[in-house]
Write an enzyme that holds these catalytic residues in place. Sequence first.
Site, short mmCIF file in Angstrom:
data_model
loop_
_atom_site.label_atom_id
_atom_site.label_comp_id
_atom_site.label_asym_id
_atom_site.label_seq_id
_atom_site.Cartn_x
_atom_site.Cartn_y
_atom_site.Cartn_z
N ASP A 182 0.85 -1.14 -0.06
CA ASP A 182 0.05 -0.07 0.12
C ASP A 182 0.87 1.26 0.09
O ASP A 182 1.70 1.48 0.93
CB ASP A 182 -0.66 -0.04 1.18
CG ASP A 182 -1.89 1.07 1.32
OD1 ASP A 182 -2.10 1.73 0.41
OD2 ASP A 182 -2.67 1.33 2.30
N ASP B 203 -2.79 2.18 -6.03
CA ASP B 203 -1.82 2.32 -5.07
C ASP B 203 -1.93 1.17 -4.16
O ASP B 203 -1.01 1.04 -3.27
CB ASP B 203 -1.82 3.65 -4.43
CG ASP B 203 -2.71 3.46 -2.89
OD1 ASP B 203 -3.80 3.13 -3.13
OD2 ASP B 203 -2.21 3.89 -1.75
N GLU B 204 -2.77 0.12 -4.43
CA GLU B 204 -2.58 -1.19 -3.44
C GLU B 204 -2.88 -2.28 -4.24
O GLU B 204 -3.48 -2.41 -5.12
CB GLU B 204 -3.95 -0.96 -2.74
CG GLU B 204 -3.87 -0.60 -1.19
CD GLU B 204 -5.26 -0.74 -0.66
OE1 GLU B 204 -5.79 -1.76 -0.18
OE2 GLU B 204 -5.68 0.36 -0.56
MG LIG Z 1 -2.58 4.15 0.14
#
Ligand SMILES: [Mg+2]
Length: 353
Positions: free
Chosen positions: A8, A102-103
């Site tokens: 993350d 983003d993960e």
């Molecule tokens: Mg994040």
Amino acid sequence: MRKIIHVDMDAFYASVELRENPSLKGKPVVVAWDSGRSVICAASYEARKYGLRSAMSVAKARILCPQAIYIAPQFPLYRAVSSQIRSVFARYTDLIEPLSLDEAYLDVTANFKNLPSATAVANAIRAEILDVTGLTASAGVAPNKFLAKIASDWRKPNGIFVIPPSRVQAFLLPLPLQKIPGVGKVTLAKFHRLNMFTVNDLLGYSEAELMYHFGRYGRRLYNLARGVDERPVEPNQVAQQVSTETTFEQDIPFGEINQPLILLCERLWGQLVRKKKFGCTVTLKLKTNAFRIITRSKTFSVPLHMPEHLVQAGLSLLERVDDEIKSNKFRLVGVGVSQFVEEEEVGMQLPLL
Ligand SMILES: [Mg+2]
């Protein structure tokens, strides 16, 4: 036994903006459209010191931190960085399940570099992401997705937390129930009414009791409390859709579809909010009395996050139906939303529909 990593990025959109404009470093930076009606997409760690959080309304943020600097989101840039990050993942495994820009979950039970442990893989990936993008990522390492996701949050920012199989029980017992993904305000209030605060409190309930109180989610809670989550990392997630439809008692002309469609959009909105699913694509489905199915879709650059947007999108899709089809009578109308983003990404103001 699987080895799962949840990666993350830290305050992703805000961190990208700080990288692009280093003079902003150390200042409270907020990525959001600067309008009282919009919501924060990402807050830099400096801004978080003032209590600013993603999904908070800009109106509230202005009161908490009047000096915050607002930057309008640049999604093409975030997408470009996101694809650099995914290429880093791909050097270690092909079992990659992105959750948002983003993960991602990675299954590194076997990894291309033959690194001895998932922890080594996670650290190598974090170092390589920093090298390629100049941005920091946090990682959680665990035997399953549920625990890896919790773990990635444990040492944020720029940290790693490992839950080896032998430590799963010790980690889970004192865990506050709000840390379980999927537990929102409503479920948490219900837990508290039942005098349940930690995972340890959950263990006193049988599967049937949990299902009595929480429906199907009760079964999942029963398993999660025991550290059990068998969901595999799924690299090619079939595009999910949340949808609803209605079949008319009597076939209706095109001109009368508006009203039921608006009701459907409102009902669908309720479902989406309950599921915490916010998507970018709206699909309209119609079935003629001759059982011909017509669909029309529209994709927005940011997720729909207000019921009016869904209604407007549904109605505008209706306008895109060809005249030749409009002369039919219709037996069914449906509407669906897909291309979901994580909750954290939601809250951007929708541009012109
Ligand atoms: Mg994040």
